[in-house]
Design an enzyme around this catalytic site. Structure first.
Site, PDB file in Angstrom:
ATOM      1  N   TYR A   8       0.829  -1.219   0.000  1.00 45.82           N
ATOM      2  CA  TYR A   8       0.000   0.000   0.000  1.00 45.82           C
ATOM      3  C   TYR A   8       0.862   1.269   0.000  1.00 45.82           C
ATOM      4  O   TYR A   8       0.329   2.377  -0.023  1.00 45.82           O
ATOM      5  CB  TYR A   8      -0.941   0.007   1.227  1.00 45.82           C
ATOM      6  CG  TYR A   8      -0.176  -0.084   2.525  1.00 45.82           C
ATOM      7  CD1 TYR A   8       0.195  -1.318   3.048  1.00 45.82           C
ATOM      8  CD2 TYR A   8       0.235   1.067   3.203  1.00 45.82           C
ATOM      9  CE1 TYR A   8       0.932  -1.405   4.215  1.00 45.82           C
ATOM     10  CE2 TYR A   8       0.974   0.990   4.370  1.00 45.82           C
ATOM     11  CZ  TYR A   8       1.317  -0.253   4.862  1.00 45.82           C
ATOM     12  OH  TYR A   8       2.071  -0.334   6.022  1.00 45.82           O
ATOM     13  N   SER A  10       5.376   2.121  -0.643  1.00 46.01           N
ATOM     14  CA  SER A  10       6.408   1.978  -1.678  1.00 46.01           C
ATOM     15  C   SER A  10       6.289   0.639  -2.399  1.00 46.01           C
ATOM     16  O   SER A  10       6.740   0.512  -3.540  1.00 46.01           O
ATOM     17  CB  SER A  10       7.803   2.127  -1.064  1.00 46.01           C
ATOM     18  OG  SER A  10       8.062   1.077  -0.164  1.00 46.01           O
ATOM     19  N   GLU A  84      11.729  -3.378   5.476  1.00 43.55           N
ATOM     20  CA  GLU A  84      10.669  -2.795   6.310  1.00 43.55           C
ATOM     21  C   GLU A  84      11.031  -2.847   7.805  1.00 43.55           C
ATOM     22  O   GLU A  84      10.147  -2.835   8.656  1.00 43.55           O
ATOM     23  CB  GLU A  84       9.350  -3.551   6.061  1.00 43.55           C
ATOM     24  CG  GLU A  84       8.902  -3.602   4.604  1.00 43.55           C
ATOM     25  CD  GLU A  84       8.473  -2.242   4.036  1.00 43.55           C
ATOM     26  OE1 GLU A  84       8.080  -1.362   4.827  1.00 43.55           O
ATOM     27  OE2 GLU A  84       8.567  -2.062   2.811  1.00 43.55           O
TER      28      GLU A  84
END
Ligand code: SIN
Length: 176
Positions: A8, A10, A84
């Site tokens: 949703y 990068s 992440e």
């Protein structure tokens, strides 16, 4: 089993992963917010940028779902865990496709209690932060502009993102 990944942020415009197919998709019960601090991509530890996370709220979030081949899920998710790493965790979620079919999949969310969570702020403050920050992955405002362009190409609505885009583009120069 192949694994669905919902992106949703990068992950919509720069997935950098191998996938079998990708489809526009939606998560219900979650909304996208520029409430996560970025120390490692669009900012630095002393001057974190603002990137998106998902917040549990009535509504939905549109993005892209990627189907990852079962033979490469471990390597793929190891690489994504690293990318992440600044506060995001993998969660299971029900992904809905445009034909209304659903599938369980994984999504990276930076929860409200993570060390880099910034939360909401007045629009002006968010605009100044996004205009002035940059990090190893590039300028914070480019992250916003890329996201807004990618959402438009998916015909996805997101008032929060589009309002920020307009405000950052309109912000006077020289206040960095
Ligand atoms: C995502 O794109 O799904 C996670 C947040 C980001 O990397 O921008």
């Amino acid at each position: 089993m192949h694994v669905w990944l919902f992106g949703y942020g990068s992950l919509i415009w720069r997935p950098d992963i191998e996938f079998i197919e990708r489809r526009p998709a939606r998560l219900h019960g979650w909304v996208r917010r520029f409430w996560q601090g970025s120390h490692d991509h669009r900012g630095v530890p002393d001057n974190p940028g603002r990137v998106v996370t998902l917040v549990a709220e009535t509504g939905h979030c549109d993005g892209l779902a990627y189907l990852v081949d079962k033979g490469i899920t471990e390597a793929t998710f190891d690489a994504l865990d690293y990318r992440e790493k600044n506060g995001y965790e993998r969660f299971e979620a029900e992904i809905q496709f445009r034909n209304h079919a659903t599938a369980m999949g994984l999504v990276y969310i930076a929860p409200l209690d993570n060390h880099a969570f910034l939360g909401p702020a007045p629009l002006d403050e968010m605009v100044q932060q996004i205009r002035s920050c940059q990090g190893p992955s590039g300028r914070n405002d480019d992250y916003l502009f890329e996201l807004a362009a990618a959402l438009r190409s998916l015909d996805a609505e997101d008032d929060h993102v589009f309002e920020l885009e307009v405000a950052v583009k309109a912000a006077p120069a020289g206040k960095d």
